[in-house]
Scaffold this motif. Structure first.
Motif, PDB file in Angstrom:
ATOM      1  N   ASN A  34       0.827  -1.214   0.000  1.00  0.00           N
ATOM      2  CA  ASN A  34       0.000   0.000   0.000  1.00  0.00           C
ATOM      3  C   ASN A  34       0.855   1.255   0.000  1.00  0.00           C
ATOM      4  O   ASN A  34       0.390   2.325  -0.403  1.00  0.00           O
ATOM      5  N   ALA A  35       2.100   1.119   0.442  1.00  0.00           N
ATOM      6  CA  ALA A  35       3.027   2.244   0.437  1.00  0.00           C
ATOM      7  C   ALA A  35       3.776   2.374  -0.887  1.00  0.00           C
ATOM      8  O   ALA A  35       4.560   3.302  -1.067  1.00  0.00           O
ATOM      9  N   MET A  36       3.528   1.444  -1.828  1.00  0.00           N
ATOM     10  CA  MET A  36       4.215   1.450  -3.127  1.00  0.00           C
ATOM     11  C   MET A  36       3.201   1.645  -4.257  1.00  0.00           C
ATOM     12  O   MET A  36       2.032   1.275  -4.118  1.00  0.00           O
ATOM     13  N   THR A  37       3.672   2.168  -5.368  1.00  0.00           N
ATOM     14  CA  THR A  37       2.825   2.346  -6.538  1.00  0.00           C
ATOM     15  C   THR A  37       2.613   1.011  -7.248  1.00  0.00           C
ATOM     16  O   THR A  37       3.382   0.071  -7.060  1.00  0.00           O
ATOM     17  N   GLU A  38       1.578   0.927  -8.060  1.00  0.00           N
ATOM     18  CA  GLU A  38       1.291  -0.304  -8.819  1.00  0.00           C
ATOM     19  C   GLU A  38       2.426  -0.643  -9.789  1.00  0.00           C
ATOM     20  O   GLU A  38       2.689  -1.811 -10.066  1.00  0.00           O
ATOM     21  N   ASP A  39       3.092   0.383 -10.319  1.00  0.00           N
ATOM     22  CA  ASP A  39       4.180   0.156 -11.280  1.00  0.00           C
ATOM     23  C   ASP A  39       5.559   0.274 -10.622  1.00  0.00           C
ATOM     24  O   ASP A  39       6.548   0.604 -11.265  1.00  0.00           O
ATOM     25  N   CYS A  40       5.619  -0.036  -9.328  1.00  0.00           N
ATOM     26  CA  CYS A  40       6.849   0.128  -8.556  1.00  0.00           C
ATOM     27  C   CYS A  40       8.008  -0.678  -9.133  1.00  0.00           C
ATOM     28  O   CYS A  40       7.814  -1.683  -9.826  1.00  0.00           O
ATOM     29  N   ILE A  41       9.184  -0.213  -8.798  1.00  0.00           N
ATOM     30  CA  ILE A  41      10.431  -0.885  -9.160  1.00  0.00           C
ATOM     31  C   ILE A  41      11.213  -1.131  -7.880  1.00  0.00           C
ATOM     32  O   ILE A  41      11.366  -0.225  -7.061  1.00  0.00           O
TER      33      ILE A  41
END
Length: 127
Positions: A34-41
């Motif tokens: 939840n603390a990361m974006t859907e397209d996280c790296i």
């Protein structure tokens, strides 16, 4: 001269990284994601020398699940954080038990934050 907008961005960036790190230390995969974006790296430190690059929430979530299962007492302690705009560098100590003994590793994470969430976490270690 620092503007109010720059100060606000810096504050939001630090808050997003702190939220991520707190969730991580609780081993709460849902809160981490939840603390990361859907397209996280996420770039891991293994295998050496370049690590592994994971892209997208599904792959990153699978990694964290496995990591927390394999390292049930793992914690990251922040030594220092540097924030500028949407970027944050965190010097850390990673602690866990290895072969029945206390063990640690020192390193650095470079975060990028977008819309209040971590979009990139690039990890580097000493040694």
């Amino acid at each position: 001269m620092t503007t109010e907008t720059e100060n606000n961005t810096t504050s939001l960036t630090l808050a997003a990284v702190e939220r991520f790190n707190e969730a991580f230390n609780r081993h709460d995969v849902n809160a981490v994601m939840n603390a990361m974006t859907e397209d996280c790296i996420f770039e891991n430190t293994n295998p050496q020398p370049d690590g592994t690059r994971l892209v997208g929430a599904d792959d990153v979530r699978a990694y964290w699940k496995k990591f927390f299962t394999s390292n049930p007492d793992a914690v990251f302690e922040t030594e220092e954080a540097f924030v500028s705009g949407d970027r944050c560098v965190v010097r850390w100590i990673y602690r866990k038990t290895k072969e029945g003994k206390p063990w640690h590793l020192r390193g650095v994470d470079i975060f990028k934050v977008r819309n209040g969430k971590v979009s990139e976490k690039l990890a580097y270690v000493k040694g």
